[in-house]
Design a protein around this motif. Structure first.
Motif, PDB file in Angstrom:
ATOM      1  N   GLU A   1      42.490  86.035  59.530  1.00  0.00           N
ATOM      2  CA  GLU A   1      43.497  86.289  58.498  1.00  0.00           C
ATOM      3  C   GLU A   1      42.845  86.785  57.216  1.00  0.00           C
ATOM      4  OE1 GLU A   1      46.210  83.074  57.901  1.00  0.00           O
ATOM      5  OE2 GLU A   1      45.955  82.331  59.938  1.00  0.00           O
ATOM      6  N   LEU A   2      41.688  86.234  56.880  1.00  0.00           N
ATOM      7  CA  LEU A   2      40.976  86.672  55.679  1.00  0.00           C
ATOM      8  C   LEU A   2      40.559  88.132  55.803  1.00  0.00           C
ATOM      9  CD1 LEU A   2      39.860  85.576  52.979  1.00  0.00           C
ATOM     10  CD2 LEU A   2      37.746  85.039  54.183  1.00  0.00           C
ATOM     11  N   VAL A   3      40.065  88.513  56.961  1.00  0.00           N
ATOM     12  CA  VAL A   3      39.663  89.905  57.178  1.00  0.00           C
ATOM     13  C   VAL A   3      40.880  90.826  57.159  1.00  0.00           C
ATOM     14  CG1 VAL A   3      38.636  91.475  58.863  1.00  0.00           C
ATOM     15  CG2 VAL A   3      37.570  89.262  58.419  1.00  0.00           C
ATOM     16  N   ASP A   4      41.989  90.382  57.741  1.00  0.00           N
ATOM     17  CA  ASP A   4      43.201  91.206  57.714  1.00  0.00           C
ATOM     18  C   ASP A   4      43.680  91.440  56.285  1.00  0.00           C
ATOM     19  OD1 ASP A   4      43.181  91.375  60.446  1.00  0.00           O
ATOM     20  OD2 ASP A   4      44.551  89.683  60.747  1.00  0.00           O
TER      21      ASP A   4
ATOM     22  N   PHE B   1      33.305  90.802  64.258  1.00  0.00           N
ATOM     23  CA  PHE B   1      32.815  90.488  65.599  1.00  0.00           C
ATOM     24  C   PHE B   1      32.818  88.966  65.759  1.00  0.00           C
ATOM     25  CE2 PHE B   1      30.885  94.528  64.454  1.00  0.00           C
ATOM     26  CZ  PHE B   1      31.152  95.309  65.574  1.00  0.00           C
ATOM     27  N   PHE B   2      33.494  88.485  66.825  1.00  0.00           N
ATOM     28  CA  PHE B   2      33.626  87.056  67.077  1.00  0.00           C
ATOM     29  C   PHE B   2      32.904  86.685  68.364  1.00  0.00           C
ATOM     30  CE2 PHE B   2      37.023  85.778  64.086  1.00  0.00           C
ATOM     31  CZ  PHE B   2      36.594  84.470  63.863  1.00  0.00           C
TER      32      PHE B   2
ATOM     33  N   VAL C   1      31.842  97.010  55.542  1.00  0.00           N
ATOM     34  CA  VAL C   1      31.419  95.612  55.652  1.00  0.00           C
ATOM     35  C   VAL C   1      31.492  95.193  57.117  1.00  0.00           C
ATOM     36  CG1 VAL C   1      31.803  93.244  54.881  1.00  0.00           C
ATOM     37  CG2 VAL C   1      32.315  95.160  53.337  1.00  0.00           C
ATOM     38  N   THR C   2      30.452  94.524  57.574  1.00  0.00           N
ATOM     39  CA  THR C   2      30.400  94.022  58.944  1.00  0.00           C
ATOM     40  C   THR C   2      30.294  92.505  58.906  1.00  0.00           C
ATOM     41  OG1 THR C   2      29.289  96.041  59.686  1.00  0.00           O
ATOM     42  CG2 THR C   2      29.191  94.119  61.146  1.00  0.00           C
TER      43      THR C   2
END
Length: 382
Positions: A255-258, A270-271, A306-307
């Motif tokens: 959610e933070l990345v979205d 990447f998870f 950002v990765t």
């Protein structure tokens, strides 16, 4: 240590100059044609030198004594007069230095002609040496006070920076306590709820089991109350918390990345593994680490790629956030102590945090938080 060593050298230099000037006085008196000047000039030079060396007599006894002796005996004591004027100027007593110089030179007009400061041979040195001593002394005095002020400012900034780091660590600890309060309160509430449901059906259960369930429910309720009493004060006074401050247990990294992508930030995620495979404290730390890294990328590398890599699998939770070079923004000031709080959080969990340049303007943040032994064996949090 360097400061005390410098003061020692300054004291040694002062003593050396005074001794040279004292030894020069009888030599100058012996070179005159007048008889009977050697003994009184030597005595006057010794008295003036002692007054200049004794800290308690440097003001106002030493300047007055040197002024009177120079006014009476003239140029044999001029070096001591120059040294006294220099000391006054270094202490920023410019008016006193000028007054002593004028008094000595003026009174010497009525003294012995053989040692007068106003002969054609000594006229230039009579005017130049006192003037030069006052000017150089004032410059050195102002420079010394400037250096002392700069040193005090540096020490103040160092102390202020240390206090800010301590405040950042304390704030991060308080935030951890608040988050753990939320987590534990939620879980204890579930325990109390389920045990309460089971106790309503105690008729269908053996008596020992029903008694243990009642005890478990009462203990969980008491623990919940104690937890709220101890840590509840760490919440905001008004009890209101904005969406960005909600517990990370309820909001995952995805959610933070979205949200960052919606705001226009280019983020690749990447998870590895599932959040449930790591302890709750690790998930809280991962959320804060990614949040701070994305915020810093927006501030200092606007428009950069950002990765984000997150690995929840045992034996350690791994987080790595890197960004390519970008343009810094000036409209988003920050405290500069975000990494201090993150390092405190990761250290409290027994992990390690590294953050720094990754070459060619890029930046990399990486953290490794080892799982507890129980987590390593079971492969999931309890």
């Amino acid at each position: 240590m360097n400061r005390s060593k410098g003061r020692g050298w300054a004291a040694f230099g002062r003593v050396s100059l005074v001794l040279v000037c004292v030894l020069a006085a009888p030599l100058n008196a012996a070179s005159t044609d007048a008889a009977g000047f050697l003994v009184p000039v030597t005595v006057a030079a010794l008295l003036c030198g002692a007054a200049l060396l004794v800290p308690r007599l440097r003001w106002p006894v030493a300047p007055l004594l040197v002024t009177v002796a120079t006014a009476w005996w003239g140029w044999p004591l001029l070096p001591l007069m120059v040294l006294a004027l220099f000391s006054l100027a270094v202490d920023l007593r410019a008016r006193a230095a000028v007054g002593c110089a004028v008094a000595a030179l003026g009174a010497n007009l009525f003294s012995y002609s053989s040692t007068s400061l106003w002969t054609s041979q000594s006229y230039a040195s009579t005017v130049l040496l006192p003037t030069l001593a006052v000017v150089v002394g004032l410059w050195l005095g102002n420079r010394r006070r400037l250096l002392e002020a700069l040193a005090a400012d540096v020490e103040h900034l160092r102390t202020e920076s240390k206090l800010r780091e301590e405040a950042a660590r304390a704030e991060e600890r308080s935030r951890i306590a608040v988050e753990m309060h939320d987590v534990l309160a939620h879980r204890l509430s579930l325990i109390a709820l389920h045990t309460g449901v089971l106790t309503t059906r105690s008729d269908a259960l053996p008596a020992p089991v029903a008694d243990r369930l009642g005890l478990l429910r009462a203990t969980s309720v008491e623990a919940l109350a104690d937890l709220r009493d101890v840590l509840g004060a760490l919440h905001h006074p008004d009890g209101a918390r904005t969406g960005s401050e909600l517990s990370p247990v309820m909001r995952e990294v995805r959610e933070l990345v979205d949200e960052a992508r919606t705001a226009g930030q280019q983020v690749e995620l990447f998870f590895h593994g599932l959040p449930e495979q790591a302890p709750t404290t690790h998930r809280l730390a991962v959320y804060r680490l990614v949040q701070e890294a994305l915020t810093n990328a927006r501030k200092h590398a606007h428009g950069a790629q950002v990765t984000v890599r997150v690995d929840y699998r045992a034996p350690a939770t791994l987080v790595e956030v890197g960004n390519t070079p970008g343009a810094p923004r000036t409209d988003t000031p920050g405290s500069g102590y975000g990494l201090v709080g993150l390092r405190e959080r990761v250290s409290a969990l027994g992990g390690q945090l590294t953050a720094g340049p990754a070459g060619a303007g890029a930046w990399r943040l990486a953290a490794r938080i080892p799982h507890p032994v129980a987590i390593e064996k079971n492969g999931s949090s309890t």
